[in-house]
Design a protein around this motif. Structure first.
Motif, PDB file in Angstrom:
ATOM      1  N   PHE A 198      18.454 -10.076 -13.994  1.00  0.00           N
ATOM      2  CA  PHE A 198      17.447 -10.667 -13.107  1.00  0.00           C
ATOM      3  C   PHE A 198      18.061 -11.824 -12.323  1.00  0.00           C
ATOM      4  CE2 PHE A 198      14.302 -14.052 -12.410  1.00  0.00           C
ATOM      5  CZ  PHE A 198      13.367 -13.377 -11.630  1.00  0.00           C
ATOM      6  N   LYS A 199      18.764 -12.703 -13.018  1.00  0.00           N
ATOM      7  CA  LYS A 199      19.372 -13.825 -12.295  1.00  0.00           C
ATOM      8  C   LYS A 199      20.459 -13.343 -11.345  1.00  0.00           C
ATOM      9  CE  LYS A 199      21.529 -18.301 -12.402  1.00  0.00           C
ATOM     10  NZ  LYS A 199      22.247 -19.353 -13.148  1.00  0.00           N
ATOM     11  N   PHE A 200      21.217 -12.335 -11.759  1.00  0.00           N
ATOM     12  CA  PHE A 200      22.233 -11.771 -10.869  1.00  0.00           C
ATOM     13  C   PHE A 200      21.574 -11.244  -9.596  1.00  0.00           C
ATOM     14  CE2 PHE A 200      24.856  -7.969  -9.682  1.00  0.00           C
ATOM     15  CZ  PHE A 200      25.929  -8.676  -9.169  1.00  0.00           C
ATOM     16  N   MET A 201      20.447 -10.560  -9.739  1.00  0.00           N
ATOM     17  CA  MET A 201      19.696 -10.079  -8.582  1.00  0.00           C
ATOM     18  C   MET A 201      19.258 -11.240  -7.697  1.00  0.00           C
ATOM     19  SD  MET A 201      15.902  -8.303  -8.583  1.00  0.00           S
ATOM     20  CE  MET A 201      15.149  -9.907  -8.990  1.00  0.00           C
ATOM     21  N   VAL A 202      18.722 -12.276  -8.321  1.00  0.00           N
ATOM     22  CA  VAL A 202      18.239 -13.447  -7.588  1.00  0.00           C
ATOM     23  C   VAL A 202      19.378 -14.104  -6.808  1.00  0.00           C
ATOM     24  CG1 VAL A 202      17.466 -15.821  -7.944  1.00  0.00           C
ATOM     25  CG2 VAL A 202      16.256 -13.934  -9.061  1.00  0.00           C
ATOM     26  N   ASN A 203      20.498 -14.363  -7.493  1.00  0.00           N
ATOM     27  CA  ASN A 203      21.616 -15.037  -6.837  1.00  0.00           C
ATOM     28  C   ASN A 203      22.227 -14.199  -5.721  1.00  0.00           C
ATOM     29  OD1 ASN A 203      21.540 -17.427  -8.257  1.00  0.00           O
ATOM     30  ND2 ASN A 203      22.962 -16.762  -9.829  1.00  0.00           N
ATOM     31  N   THR A 204      22.295 -12.892  -5.943  1.00  0.00           N
ATOM     32  CA  THR A 204      22.835 -12.013  -4.912  1.00  0.00           C
ATOM     33  C   THR A 204      21.998 -12.113  -3.641  1.00  0.00           C
ATOM     34  OG1 THR A 204      23.773 -10.497  -6.539  1.00  0.00           O
ATOM     35  CG2 THR A 204      23.362  -9.601  -4.349  1.00  0.00           C
ATOM     36  N   GLY A 205      20.686 -12.311  -3.803  1.00  0.00           N
ATOM     37  CA  GLY A 205      19.820 -12.465  -2.640  1.00  0.00           C
ATOM     38  C   GLY A 205      19.840 -13.860  -2.063  1.00  0.00           C
ATOM     39  N   ILE A 206      19.362 -14.848  -2.806  1.00  0.00           N
ATOM     40  CA  ILE A 206      19.157 -16.185  -2.245  1.00  0.00           C
ATOM     41  C   ILE A 206      20.468 -16.912  -1.962  1.00  0.00           C
ATOM     42  CG2 ILE A 206      18.867 -17.237  -4.536  1.00  0.00           C
ATOM     43  CD1 ILE A 206      17.051 -18.257  -1.272  1.00  0.00           C
ATOM     44  N   GLU A 290      31.388 -17.761  -4.301  1.00  0.00           N
ATOM     45  CA  GLU A 290      31.416 -16.744  -5.345  1.00  0.00           C
ATOM     46  C   GLU A 290      31.007 -15.384  -4.795  1.00  0.00           C
ATOM     47  OE1 GLU A 290      30.590 -19.025  -9.493  1.00  0.00           O
ATOM     48  OE2 GLU A 290      28.831 -18.851  -8.185  1.00  0.00           O
ATOM     49  N   VAL A 291      31.327 -15.110  -3.536  1.00  0.00           N
ATOM     50  CA  VAL A 291      30.895 -13.855  -2.917  1.00  0.00           C
ATOM     51  C   VAL A 291      31.431 -12.636  -3.662  1.00  0.00           C
ATOM     52  CG1 VAL A 291      32.804 -13.762  -1.226  1.00  0.00           C
ATOM     53  CG2 VAL A 291      30.605 -12.633  -0.727  1.00  0.00           C
ATOM     54  N   GLU A 292      32.647 -12.719  -4.203  1.00  0.00           N
ATOM     55  CA  GLU A 292      33.188 -11.583  -4.955  1.00  0.00           C
ATOM     56  C   GLU A 292      32.357 -11.317  -6.217  1.00  0.00           C
ATOM     57  OE1 GLU A 292      36.527 -13.376  -2.602  1.00  0.00           O
ATOM     58  OE2 GLU A 292      35.070 -14.162  -4.034  1.00  0.00           O
ATOM     59  N   LEU A 293      31.807 -12.377  -6.787  1.00  0.00           N
ATOM     60  CA  LEU A 293      30.998 -12.247  -7.991  1.00  0.00           C
ATOM     61  C   LEU A 293      29.669 -11.565  -7.691  1.00  0.00           C
ATOM     62  CD1 LEU A 293      30.678 -13.014 -11.016  1.00  0.00           C
ATOM     63  CD2 LEU A 293      29.688 -15.180 -10.246  1.00  0.00           C
ATOM     64  N   PHE A 294      29.128 -11.801  -6.504  1.00  0.00           N
ATOM     65  CA  PHE A 294      27.829 -11.239  -6.132  1.00  0.00           C
ATOM     66  C   PHE A 294      27.993  -9.934  -5.357  1.00  0.00           C
ATOM     67  CE2 PHE A 294      26.625 -15.932  -6.239  1.00  0.00           C
ATOM     68  CZ  PHE A 294      26.214 -15.858  -7.562  1.00  0.00           C
ATOM     69  N   ALA A 295      28.226  -9.999  -4.062  1.00  0.00           N
ATOM     70  CA  ALA A 295      28.372  -8.778  -3.259  1.00  0.00           C
ATOM     71  C   ALA A 295      29.512  -7.916  -3.778  1.00  0.00           C
ATOM     72  CB  ALA A 295      28.598  -9.135  -1.792  1.00  0.00           C
ATOM     73  N   GLY A 296      30.615  -8.540  -4.178  1.00  0.00           N
ATOM     74  CA  GLY A 296      31.762  -7.769  -4.665  1.00  0.00           C
ATOM     75  C   GLY A 296      31.409  -6.924  -5.877  1.00  0.00           C
ATOM     76  N   THR A 297      30.657  -7.504  -6.819  1.00  0.00           N
ATOM     77  CA  THR A 297      30.243  -6.751  -8.006  1.00  0.00           C
ATOM     78  C   THR A 297      29.273  -5.634  -7.642  1.00  0.00           C
ATOM     79  OG1 THR A 297      30.537  -8.692  -9.425  1.00  0.00           O
ATOM     80  CG2 THR A 297      29.119  -6.931 -10.259  1.00  0.00           C
ATOM     81  N   VAL A 298      28.314  -5.936  -6.757  1.00  0.00           N
ATOM     82  CA  VAL A 298      27.353  -4.919  -6.333  1.00  0.00           C
ATOM     83  C   VAL A 298      28.074  -3.745  -5.671  1.00  0.00           C
ATOM     84  CG1 VAL A 298      25.399  -4.417  -4.806  1.00  0.00           C
ATOM     85  CG2 VAL A 298      25.487  -6.588  -6.050  1.00  0.00           C
ATOM     86  N   ASN A 312      24.655  -5.738   1.146  1.00  0.00           N
ATOM     87  CA  ASN A 312      25.681  -6.509   0.454  1.00  0.00           C
ATOM     88  C   ASN A 312      27.064  -6.319   1.077  1.00  0.00           C
ATOM     89  OD1 ASN A 312      24.888  -8.109  -2.142  1.00  0.00           O
ATOM     90  ND2 ASN A 312      23.505  -6.345  -2.054  1.00  0.00           N
ATOM     91  N   ARG A 313      27.332  -5.161   1.657  1.00  0.00           N
ATOM     92  CA  ARG A 313      28.592  -4.991   2.388  1.00  0.00           C
ATOM     93  C   ARG A 313      28.624  -5.927   3.593  1.00  0.00           C
ATOM     94  NH1 ARG A 313      32.118  -1.304   0.907  1.00  0.00           N
ATOM     95  NH2 ARG A 313      31.495   0.337  -0.576  1.00  0.00           N
ATOM     96  N   MET A 314      27.498  -6.028   4.301  1.00  0.00           N
ATOM     97  CA  MET A 314      27.425  -6.930   5.436  1.00  0.00           C
ATOM     98  C   MET A 314      27.595  -8.386   4.994  1.00  0.00           C
ATOM     99  SD  MET A 314      24.128  -7.814   7.837  1.00  0.00           S
ATOM    100  CE  MET A 314      23.347  -8.556   6.396  1.00  0.00           C
TER     101      MET A 314
END
Length: 328
Positions: A198-206, A290-298, A312-314
């Motif tokens: 859930f937090k990963f989802m939140v951080n990836t967005g906000i 930490e973009v690799e941690l968020f978009a990179g992981t997705v 997330n690619r964008m």
């Protein structure tokens, strides 16, 4: 075992916000890890939280300080600093040590477990803090809530007191007793693994959308008289990035769905509208994100499952360009 001493590994927004509460608890000794030039600067200038000097000792990185043997190490650095900070606090780790990682993402616990196989490393995260950090100064109005536990925990919904954690593992009960006594808000969910996602989802967005737009929380919050800057397009961008995480999570067997996006707004709308995410702060300060941690992981997990994640690619491309063109 009871917790009598704590090491805070990471003197940024989250680390000092947590340290601010724990340092006021007279029944434990709390120190902040620091090395090299930072150690000298912290000794010289001190650490400030909400305009007050933090009454706390420092622990030298890589060198055990006298007889200080913390039962609990709270890790609160950026993900790309994790390998270095593990080496910095390694001399303080014993077979009795509990390590609680408040890093973003869903992988830091496994990394720490591999490095310190004898330590106890439950899952953990912090949610709802609006802390801001610059230099040696941290400010916050919402300290947030630390969520922790094993992957699954025998609690009725969620435990928020030491008494409610009575049926949990020894490690979880020890942490709960300490946080309860110290007055640090916590929650032990029945499904901690789902809360991590859930937090990963939140951080990836906000985090990513605020960094790209250079905006505080306000545009992403729901329309209300006290949120005059709320913007539907900003919310739509954030939600679409989060929906891609939901698709990947479901493919990984994690129960995330649309109601989790609605649930995020309960926290988001309570945050100070003018405060900024950690990634937005990083971009404005010209720091590595930490973009690799968020978009990179997705992106990596989406490829594994044959899922398309165009948002997330964008965001990955946009934030990479921002990082590579600082100062241009």
């Amino acid at each position: 075992m009871t917790i009598k001493s704590v090491l805070i590994a990471g003197a940024g927004a989250v680390g000092l916000t947590v340290a601010d509460t724990l340092a006021a608890y007279s029944e434990s000794e709390v120190r902040v890890l620091a090395g090299g030039s930072r150690l000298e600067r912290y000794r010289r200038e001190g650490l400030t939280v909400n305009g007050r000097k933090l009454p706390i000792q420092l622990a030298p990185a890589g060198i055990p300080a006298d007889s200080f043997e913390p039962e609990l190490i709270i890790v609160a650095c950026k993900f790309h600093h994790l390998n270095q900070i593990m080496e910095d606090f390694a001399p303080y780790v014993t077979s009795r040590t509990i390590i609680l990682s408040l890093l973003n993402g869903i992988s830091s616990e496994n990394i720490i477990r591999r490095r310190f196989p004898s330590a106890k490393v439950p899952l953990a995260m912090i949610l709802g803090t609006d802390a801001q950090h610059s230099g040696t100064e941290t400010t916050y109005s919402q300290k947030g809530v630390i969520h922790f536990g094993e992957g699954k925990n025998p609690v009725n919904g969620a435990a928020v007191t030491a008494e409610q954690a009575a049926g949990c593992s020894d490690t979880v009960r020890i942490i709960a007793a300490y946080f309860d006594a110290a007055g640090l808000p916590f929650e032990i969910p029945a499904d901690m693994e789902q809360r991590m996602w859930f937090k990963f989802m939140v951080n990836t967005g906000i985090n990513q959308c605020s960094a790209v737009l250079g905006k505080p929380y306000a545009p992403f919050q729901h329309d209300a008289p006290d949120h005059p800057s709320a913007n539907a397009a900003a919310r739509r961008l954030m939600e679409n990035a989060m929906r891609e995480v939901i698709a990947v999570a479901q493919a990984e067997g994690i129960m995330l769905d649309e109601p989790d996006i609605a649930g995020w707004y309960k926290t988001l709308d309570a945050l100070t509208p003018g405060s900024r995410t950690s990634m937005c702060q990083d971009v404005q300060a010209g720091r590595k994100t930490e973009v690799e941690l968020f978009a990179g992981t997705v992106i990596s997990l989406a490829a594994k499952h044959g899922i398309t994640v165009p948002v997330n690619r964008m965001l990955m491309d946009l934030i990479t360009v921002i990082e590579e063109t600082y100062g241009v």
